[in-house]
Motif scaffolding. Structure first.
Motif, short mmCIF file in Angstrom:
data_model
loop_
_atom_site.label_atom_id
_atom_site.label_comp_id
_atom_site.label_asym_id
_atom_site.label_seq_id
_atom_site.Cartn_x
_atom_site.Cartn_y
_atom_site.Cartn_z
N GLY A 146 5.86 -6.08 2.91
CA GLY A 146 6.64 -4.66 2.44
C GLY A 146 7.84 -4.97 1.66
N HIS A 193 -4.03 -8.05 -1.19
CA HIS A 193 -4.37 -7.07 0.01
C HIS A 193 -5.08 -8.01 1.29
CE1 HIS A 193 -8.65 -6.51 -0.50
NE2 HIS A 193 -8.45 -6.76 -1.88
N ALA A 222 10.59 -6.91 -2.16
CA ALA A 222 10.21 -8.08 -1.30
C ALA A 222 10.62 -9.32 -2.42
CB ALA A 222 8.83 -8.34 -1.13
N VAL A 266 1.68 -3.67 9.99
CA VAL A 266 0.68 -3.66 8.84
C VAL A 266 -0.67 -3.52 9.17
CG1 VAL A 266 0.46 -6.02 8.61
CG2 VAL A 266 -0.02 -4.77 6.48
N ARG A 315 6.54 -4.68 -3.23
CA ARG A 315 6.51 -6.03 -3.66
C ARG A 315 7.88 -6.21 -4.52
NH1 ARG A 315 1.87 -5.74 -5.51
NH2 ARG A 315 2.41 -5.79 -7.94
N GLY A 324 0.98 -8.06 3.85
CA GLY A 324 1.78 -6.60 3.99
C GLY A 324 3.34 -6.96 4.20
N GLU A 366 1.79 -8.82 -0.56
CA GLU A 366 2.11 -7.37 -0.51
C GLU A 366 1.40 -6.45 -1.85
OE1 GLU A 366 2.89 -3.54 -0.11
OE2 GLU A 366 3.51 -5.19 1.45
#
Length: 212
Positions: free
Chosen positions: A48, A93, A76, A112, A73, A46, A67
């Motif tokens: 972010g 995930h 990121a 997360v 994503r 996660g 992500e």
């Protein structure tokens, strides 16, 4: 590739991207504490918009950042390009991590675990990918230790979750981490207000370890 459609919250993702950058003046110090002393291969779930990447110390050899949300994503990936350590951003995930068993020296979760659909499954996956003796660092929303506030958290969580990308304010990540077979070595529970005008929420920052 797993279907990530259930993890797409574009309106929330854009709002989170904006607000988290504004909150970095206060939250950045907590992210720095979270990453202090890490080394070797690190898994971040996660991830972010990648605000944590800048805080990883030089001893980190590689970060695999997972992500599921397309909007976050993409942010990121942009953050990875200027990170001080090598970062590879991938779709995926927490319930089925795209990573080898026992491959990572450390794993990092930052705000997360409150939003994963299945907390136990996510923690089982984190335990799987850690090496024996590997460390989990966590900075998370957490259930209050005051009964009246717990009741309030339970009342508001259904509405909050729909507005905030699945976030649950009433989870107890420390207990869940221990139940997943990771030994919690330390944790600090505190109230944190990331932005003026935002609600003050209970957070927890700590570390746990997989048995050697």
């Amino acid at each position: 590739m797993h279907d990530l459609s259930r993890y797409q919250h574009p309106r929330f993702a854009r709002a989170y991207d904006r607000m988290s950058r504004q909150a970095e003046a206060t939250t950045g110090e907590l992210r720095a504490r979270l990453s202090a002393g890490l080394s070797g291969r690190v898994l971040e779930i996660g991830a972010g918009n990648g605000l944590s990447f800048r805080h990883h110390p030089p001893g980190v050899r590689e970060v695999l950042a997972v992500e599921p949300d397309d909007v976050l994503r993409a942010a990121a990936e942009r953050a990875a390009a200027t990170a001080p350590v090598p970062v590879r951003v991938v779709p995926g995930h927490a319930g089925a991590l795209p990573a080898e068993t026992g491959a990572f020296d450390a794993a990092v979760t930052s705000l997360v675990l409150c939003s994963v659909p299945d907390l136990a499954a996510a923690l089982a996956e984190l335990r799987r990918v850690l090496k024996p003796g590997g460390e989990l660092r966590f900075f998370e929303h957490a259930r209050s230790d005051r009964p009246v506030r717990v009741l309030l958290q339970r009342l508001v969580t259904p509405v909050w979750s729909r507005m905030a990308g699945g976030c649950h304010l009433d989870r107890d990540p420390v207990t869940a981490i221990g139940a997943a077979g990771l030994a919690v070595e330390e944790h600090d529970r505190f109230a944190h207000k990331p932005l003026p005008g935002s609600p003050t929420l209970t957070h927890v920052l700590g570390r746990a370890r997989k048995a050697a």
